[in-house]
Design a protein around this motif. Structure first.
Motif, PDB file in Angstrom:
ATOM      1  N   MET A  78       0.814  -1.190   0.000  1.00  0.00           N
ATOM      2  CA  MET A  78       0.000   0.000   0.000  1.00  0.00           C
ATOM      3  C   MET A  78       0.860   1.257   0.000  1.00  0.00           C
ATOM      4  O   MET A  78       0.558   2.205  -0.699  1.00  0.00           O
ATOM      5  N   ALA A  79       1.924   1.259   0.820  1.00  0.00           N
ATOM      6  CA  ALA A  79       2.770   2.446   0.897  1.00  0.00           C
ATOM      7  C   ALA A  79       3.481   2.677  -0.436  1.00  0.00           C
ATOM      8  O   ALA A  79       3.718   3.819  -0.823  1.00  0.00           O
ATOM      9  N   GLY A  80       3.797   1.597  -1.143  1.00  0.00           N
ATOM     10  CA  GLY A  80       4.458   1.713  -2.436  1.00  0.00           C
ATOM     11  C   GLY A  80       3.570   2.379  -3.476  1.00  0.00           C
ATOM     12  O   GLY A  80       4.022   3.190  -4.273  1.00  0.00           O
ATOM     13  N   ARG A  81       2.288   2.036  -3.441  1.00  0.00           N
ATOM     14  CA  ARG A  81       1.351   2.628  -4.394  1.00  0.00           C
ATOM     15  C   ARG A  81       1.195   4.125  -4.152  1.00  0.00           C
ATOM     16  O   ARG A  81       1.140   4.913  -5.085  1.00  0.00           O
ATOM     17  N   GLU A  82       1.127   4.494  -2.886  1.00  0.00           N
ATOM     18  CA  GLU A  82       0.974   5.921  -2.573  1.00  0.00           C
ATOM     19  C   GLU A  82       2.226   6.696  -2.971  1.00  0.00           C
ATOM     20  O   GLU A  82       2.130   7.839  -3.435  1.00  0.00           O
ATOM     21  N   ALA A  83       3.388   6.097  -2.798  1.00  0.00           N
ATOM     22  CA  ALA A  83       4.626   6.760  -3.202  1.00  0.00           C
ATOM     23  C   ALA A  83       4.658   6.967  -4.712  1.00  0.00           C
ATOM     24  O   ALA A  83       5.087   8.018  -5.197  1.00  0.00           O
ATOM     25  N   VAL A  84       4.183   5.973  -5.447  1.00  0.00           N
ATOM     26  CA  VAL A  84       4.135   6.095  -6.897  1.00  0.00           C
ATOM     27  C   VAL A  84       3.146   7.180  -7.302  1.00  0.00           C
ATOM     28  O   VAL A  84       3.425   7.994  -8.193  1.00  0.00           O
ATOM     29  N   LYS A  85       1.985   7.227  -6.646  1.00  0.00           N
ATOM     30  CA  LYS A  85       0.997   8.259  -6.953  1.00  0.00           C
ATOM     31  C   LYS A  85       1.561   9.649  -6.703  1.00  0.00           C
ATOM     32  O   LYS A  85       1.370  10.568  -7.496  1.00  0.00           O
ATOM     33  N   ARG A  86       2.271   9.821  -5.591  1.00  0.00           N
ATOM     34  CA  ARG A  86       2.868  11.120  -5.295  1.00  0.00           C
ATOM     35  C   ARG A  86       3.942  11.479  -6.315  1.00  0.00           C
ATOM     36  O   ARG A  86       4.041  12.622  -6.741  1.00  0.00           O
ATOM     37  N   ALA A  87       4.732  10.493  -6.709  1.00  0.00           N
ATOM     38  CA  ALA A  87       5.784  10.750  -7.692  1.00  0.00           C
ATOM     39  C   ALA A  87       5.187  11.136  -9.038  1.00  0.00           C
ATOM     40  O   ALA A  87       5.700  12.024  -9.725  1.00  0.00           O
ATOM     41  N   VAL A  88       4.106  10.472  -9.422  1.00  0.00           N
ATOM     42  CA  VAL A  88       3.458  10.782 -10.691  1.00  0.00           C
ATOM     43  C   VAL A  88       2.851  12.180 -10.639  1.00  0.00           C
ATOM     44  O   VAL A  88       2.919  12.935 -11.606  1.00  0.00           O
ATOM     45  N   GLN A  89       2.290  12.556  -9.526  1.00  0.00           N
ATOM     46  CA  GLN A  89       1.687  13.873  -9.407  1.00  0.00           C
ATOM     47  C   GLN A  89       2.739  14.975  -9.383  1.00  0.00           C
ATOM     48  O   GLN A  89       2.471  16.096  -9.787  1.00  0.00           O
ATOM     49  N   GLN A  90       3.955  14.680  -8.939  1.00  0.00           N
ATOM     50  CA  GLN A  90       4.983  15.692  -8.801  1.00  0.00           C
ATOM     51  C   GLN A  90       5.838  15.856 -10.053  1.00  0.00           C
ATOM     52  O   GLN A  90       6.719  16.698 -10.078  1.00  0.00           O
ATOM     53  N   VAL A  91       5.582  15.101 -11.093  1.00  0.00           N
ATOM     54  CA  VAL A  91       6.356  15.212 -12.318  1.00  0.00           C
ATOM     55  C   VAL A  91       6.034  16.542 -12.980  1.00  0.00           C
ATOM     56  O   VAL A  91       4.880  16.881 -13.193  1.00  0.00           O
ATOM     57  N   ARG A  92       7.092  17.293 -13.293  1.00  0.00           N
ATOM     58  CA  ARG A  92       6.894  18.600 -13.896  1.00  0.00           C
ATOM     59  C   ARG A  92       6.638  18.452 -15.390  1.00  0.00           C
ATOM     60  O   ARG A  92       7.275  17.641 -16.062  1.00  0.00           O
TER      61      ARG A  92
END
Length: 124
Positions: free
Chosen positions: A1-15
């Motif tokens: 679960m924590a891995g999925r949230e980290a991926v979601k945050r990384a995808v949202q932070q892509v410039r």
């Protein structure tokens, strides 16, 4: 679960590269298409291509339709940047006729894999 949230945050932070949203990326792609469309008669004349302007415009449309399914904004931006570079190189006559004619090169047929097909085509 924590891995999925980290991926979601990384995808949202892509410039973004150029476009902020999908509409802006679409406008950039349409502007590139229009620029190519307007320059095709001059490219055909300058490079003395043995194709008509209509055939070149059909090929232009085919190239854009080939990438129609791309949805990632960053990928769209990269394709637009590459298209702008190709247009500039073509307009400034930095390319040679062979580079332009490569767009009409037939796709290579896959090599035969079974014995009989290899034998018929003369492939060792």
């Amino acid at each position: 679960m924590a891995g999925r949230e980290a991926v979601k945050r990384a995808v949202q932070q892509v410039r973004p590269i150029l476009s902020v949203d999908r509409d802006e990326a679409r406008k950039r792609a349409l502007n590139l298409y229009k620029a190519w469309y307007r320059q095709i008669p001059y490219i055909v004349m300058d490079y003395d291509i043995p194709m008509s302007v209509e055939q070149c415009r059909d090929k232009l449309r085919e190239e854009f339709v080939k990438n129609r399914s791309v949805t990632d904004i960053r990928v769209i931006d990269m394709l637009v940047i590459k298209g702008q570079m190709e247009l500039k190189e073509s307009v400034e006559i930095w390319k040679q006729k062979g580079h332009i004619m490569r767009y009409w090169k037939e796709s290579q047929e896959p090599k035969p894999t079974d014995f009989l097909s290899k034998f018929i085509q003369g492939v060792n």
